[in-house]
Write a protein that holds these residues in place. Sequence first.
Motif, short mmCIF file in Angstrom:
data_model
loop_
_atom_site.label_atom_id
_atom_site.label_comp_id
_atom_site.label_asym_id
_atom_site.label_seq_id
_atom_site.Cartn_x
_atom_site.Cartn_y
_atom_site.Cartn_z
N GLY A 37 9.90 -1.75 5.20
CA GLY A 37 10.10 -0.72 4.18
C GLY A 37 9.85 0.70 4.60
N ALA A 38 9.88 1.00 5.90
CA ALA A 38 9.70 2.38 6.33
C ALA A 38 10.77 3.28 5.72
CB ALA A 38 9.74 2.48 7.85
N GLN A 39 10.38 4.50 5.38
CA GLN A 39 11.30 5.45 4.77
C GLN A 39 11.41 6.71 5.62
OE1 GLN A 39 9.31 6.04 1.04
NE2 GLN A 39 10.15 4.20 0.09
N ASN A 40 12.48 7.45 5.39
CA ASN A 40 12.68 8.76 6.03
C ASN A 40 12.54 8.69 7.55
OD1 ASN A 40 12.81 9.70 3.39
ND2 ASN A 40 10.71 10.47 3.39
N VAL A 41 13.17 7.70 8.14
CA VAL A 41 13.07 7.52 9.59
C VAL A 41 13.96 8.56 10.29
CG1 VAL A 41 13.41 5.95 11.52
CG2 VAL A 41 12.59 5.08 9.32
N LYS A 42 13.37 9.32 11.21
CA LYS A 42 14.10 10.31 12.00
C LYS A 42 13.77 10.09 13.47
CE LYS A 42 13.26 13.77 8.39
NZ LYS A 42 12.53 15.05 8.09
N ALA A 43 14.81 9.88 14.27
CA ALA A 43 14.61 9.65 15.70
C ALA A 43 14.81 10.95 16.46
CB ALA A 43 15.59 8.59 16.20
N PHE A 44 14.03 11.14 17.53
CA PHE A 44 14.13 12.32 18.37
C PHE A 44 14.40 11.88 19.80
CE2 PHE A 44 10.66 12.94 15.23
CZ PHE A 44 11.36 13.75 14.35
N ASP A 45 14.94 12.80 20.60
CA ASP A 45 15.10 12.46 22.01
C ASP A 45 14.55 13.51 22.96
OD1 ASP A 45 17.64 14.22 22.70
OD2 ASP A 45 18.11 13.18 20.86
N VAL A 46 14.38 14.77 22.52
CA VAL A 46 13.65 15.71 23.36
C VAL A 46 12.20 15.23 23.48
CG1 VAL A 46 12.83 18.09 23.57
CG2 VAL A 46 15.17 17.63 22.84
N LEU A 47 11.61 14.85 22.35
CA LEU A 47 10.39 14.05 22.34
C LEU A 47 10.82 12.60 22.21
CD1 LEU A 47 7.18 13.79 21.79
CD2 LEU A 47 7.90 13.50 19.42
N PHE B 76 9.73 8.94 17.11
CA PHE B 76 10.41 9.03 15.83
C PHE B 76 9.37 9.24 14.73
CE2 PHE B 76 9.40 4.56 16.46
CZ PHE B 76 8.97 4.11 15.22
N SER B 77 9.83 9.76 13.62
CA SER B 77 8.94 9.94 12.47
C SER B 77 9.38 8.99 11.37
CB SER B 77 8.98 11.38 11.97
OG SER B 77 10.27 11.72 11.48
N ALA B 78 8.45 8.61 10.52
CA ALA B 78 8.75 7.70 9.42
C ALA B 78 7.62 7.76 8.40
CB ALA B 78 8.92 6.27 9.92
N LYS B 79 7.93 7.26 7.22
CA LYS B 79 6.92 7.14 6.18
C LYS B 79 6.58 5.65 6.08
CE LYS B 79 5.89 9.09 1.63
NZ LYS B 79 6.45 9.84 0.48
N GLY C 229 0.81 -1.21 0.00
CA GLY C 229 0.00 0.00 0.00
C GLY C 229 0.85 1.26 0.00
N SER C 230 0.20 2.38 -0.18
CA SER C 230 0.91 3.65 -0.20
C SER C 230 1.37 4.02 1.21
CB SER C 230 -0.01 4.76 -0.75
OG SER C 230 -1.15 4.90 0.08
N LYS C 231 2.41 4.82 1.28
CA LYS C 231 2.99 5.20 2.56
C LYS C 231 2.61 6.63 2.93
CE LYS C 231 7.08 2.17 2.51
NZ LYS C 231 6.74 1.36 1.33
N GLN C 232 2.41 6.85 4.23
CA GLN C 232 2.09 8.16 4.77
C GLN C 232 3.12 8.52 5.84
OE1 GLN C 232 -0.43 9.62 3.26
NE2 GLN C 232 -1.06 7.76 2.18
N SER C 233 3.38 9.82 5.99
CA SER C 233 4.32 10.28 7.01
C SER C 233 3.61 10.37 8.36
CB SER C 233 4.89 11.65 6.63
OG SER C 233 5.66 11.55 5.46
N VAL C 234 4.19 9.72 9.36
CA VAL C 234 3.59 9.71 10.70
C VAL C 234 4.67 10.01 11.73
CG1 VAL C 234 1.84 8.01 10.04
CG2 VAL C 234 3.99 7.22 11.06
N ILE C 235 4.23 10.32 12.94
CA ILE C 235 5.12 10.46 14.09
C ILE C 235 4.66 9.47 15.14
CG2 ILE C 235 5.94 11.98 15.92
CD1 ILE C 235 5.57 14.32 13.99
N VAL C 236 5.58 8.64 15.59
CA VAL C 236 5.29 7.64 16.61
C VAL C 236 5.71 8.20 17.96
CG1 VAL C 236 5.70 5.28 17.39
CG2 VAL C 236 5.67 5.80 14.93
N VAL C 237 4.76 8.43 18.84
CA VAL C 237 5.01 9.00 20.15
C VAL C 237 4.98 7.88 21.18
CG1 VAL C 237 4.24 10.66 21.88
CG2 VAL C 237 3.92 11.15 19.45
N LEU C 238 6.09 7.68 21.88
CA LEU C 238 6.14 6.62 22.88
C LEU C 238 5.42 7.02 24.16
CD1 LEU C 238 8.32 5.68 20.81
CD2 LEU C 238 9.44 4.56 22.75
N ARG C 239 4.96 6.03 24.89
CA ARG C 239 4.13 6.29 26.06
C ARG C 239 4.92 6.96 27.18
NH1 ARG C 239 -0.70 4.62 26.74
NH2 ARG C 239 -0.49 3.11 25.04
#
Length: 537
Positions: A86-96, A99-102, A42-52
Motif C-alpha cells: 500500500g505504499a503511496q506517492n512513489v517517486k523514483a529518482f536516478d541522479v540519486l 525513491f520516495s514513498a509514503k 498503521g499510519s503512513k509517513q513520507s520517506v526516501i529510500v537511499v540505495l547503497r
Amino acid sequence: MFRQQRRRLVLVVATVTGVLAATGPNAMAANAAAADQALASGSKQSVIVVLRNQHPELSPKAQRNQRKQTVGQEQAPLVDQAKQVGAQNVKAFDVLNGFSAKVTDAEAGKLATDPNVAAVVPDRTRAVKPLDAGQKQQIQAQAAADQPLAAGACPTDPAKPILEPEALQTTHTAFTNPSLPQAQNIVDGKGVSVAWIADGLDPNNPDFIRADGSHVFTDYQDFSGTDPNGPQSGEEAFGDASSIAAQGRVTYDLSNVVAAAHPLPKGCNVTVRGIAPGASLVGLNVFGSAELVTNSIILQAIDYAVNNDNVDVINESLGGNPFPADGVDPVALANDAAVAAGVTVVASTGDAGPSGTIGTPAVDPHVISAGSVTNYRLYAQTGERGARTFAKTWANDNMSSLSSGGIDDLGRVPDLVAPGESGWSVCDADPRFAGCTDEQGRPSNIRTFGGTSEASPFIAGGAALVIEAYKNTHNGARPSPQLVKQILTSTAADLGHPAYEQGAGEMNTYAAVRAAMSIQDGNGKPAAQGAGLLATT
C-alpha cells in the motif's frame, strides 16, 4: 509391549504429517498475507529510500541511459515490495539512486533491513520563512530625522542611472565606467546555462528579455504540485534569477518605492543587472504557493536539471539544519551525482549566524558553499536599520552577522562569500507574487533582496562567467566543477576575517575570469592573463 510401541510410532508420524500439512502452499500464502497486512497497518509517513550503491561510475549525463536502466533494475523489487503493502506517492529518482514513498513504519523498517538499502530517511521539509508584518515594520522604523543623503546613493544625473546591485562593483563584475577593469568587459556568461531551485516567477518579466527580443529563460518547470498560476511569494525566485541574469534594461526610480519616512529625491534612478546577464536560465519552481517543500520534490528538480537540460550550474538557495549535518542526506547525495556529471552546484550556507550553523546541502564538500558579506548602499537609499539616521556614508565588504559559518560536521568551513546584505532585485507587481512589494508594502517591480540566498546566486553567476572564460581559451571545453570551485576560491579577496566565516574570501569575478583564461591543461595552453596562483590542498 511391541504393539504399544508401534502405536506410538503411528502417533508420531501423524503429528509430523500434520506439521507438514500446516506449512503447505495455502498456509504459506495465508502467512504471507498476514505479514503484508501487518506491514500495511498503521499510519503512513513520507520517506526516501537511499540505495547503497550510488554508481559513481555511471554519469547521469554521459551514461544516462545505462544509469537509468541500472538503478531502475535495482529499485524495482523494492518499489514493488512497497507497493504490495500500500505504499503511496512513489517517486523514483536516478541522479540519486533511490525513491520516495509514503509507507508505514513497519514497511520502512523492512526496507531498511534490505542489504541493498543504505538508509531509509524521513522526507524532510524545508521552509520558506518570509518576514511577517511586525518584522518589516521594525526594520523600516525611523528612530530620528534622516541625515543628508549620502553621496553615491542616488545618481547626480537621473539620465545616468546607478548600476545595481552594488555587488556588481564590489565583486569587480561590472561598472558604469567601461574603462575600469571588470569581468563583464571580457565575458557575460553567454553559452552557459544556470538552473535555480526556488519558488515561482514570471519568465516574461521585461528584465528577463534581451535587447534582441530573446528570452533569458530557456526552460521553466513547476514541481510544486500547487497551482502554477496561483498566488505565491516569488521573492526568492525573482531574487535568484535577477542576481544571475537580469538584463538591466528597465530603469527604476527608487523615490517611488522607498518608505515615506525616508524619502528620496525624484530621479533616483537605477538599473538592475545580473552577474552573468548573457547566461541562460532554467527555472525550477518547487515551493509554488506553499511555504514548505519536501526533499523528494527537490530531488525531482535536480533530476530534471541534470537529465533534461544542458545545465552547467545549479543554484540552491535553500537548506536545512538536521543534526548531524553530515552531507549524506538525499539532496546532498543527488548533488554529488550532479557534480560527478559535470554540473557545478552552489548552495547557501544559511542565515543563522557565524558559529557552527552551516546547513545541508552546503556542508557537502563537492558543492560551492556560499556565505554573505555586506553591501550597504541599499541601506543608505532606504534608510533601513538606521542607516540614514546615524550614518553619513557606508562601508562594504564586512561579514554579514547573519551568514552561517563555523566548522561544520565534516570539519569544513564555507568555501567563499559574496554580497548578501543587501541589493535590489527585479520583481513583478502582479498581485499573485506576494513577495514583490516595495518599502511601503505595495506591489512593485523592484524590491530588496538579501541573505546567503542572494550570495549563492551571485556565486552561481560567477561560476557561469568562469565557465565561459575557460571555454573561450580551451577549444570549447568546459571546466570541471572542481576546477570552477578551485578558480573561484583561489582568486577570492581575503577580507581579513577568520576562515570559518569568510572561507577563501569574497568572490572577485574579474580575477577569476582571467585565471580561467590562463589555465594550461589538456584542453589548451593559452597565454597567461595577469599573475596568480591556483590553491590546492
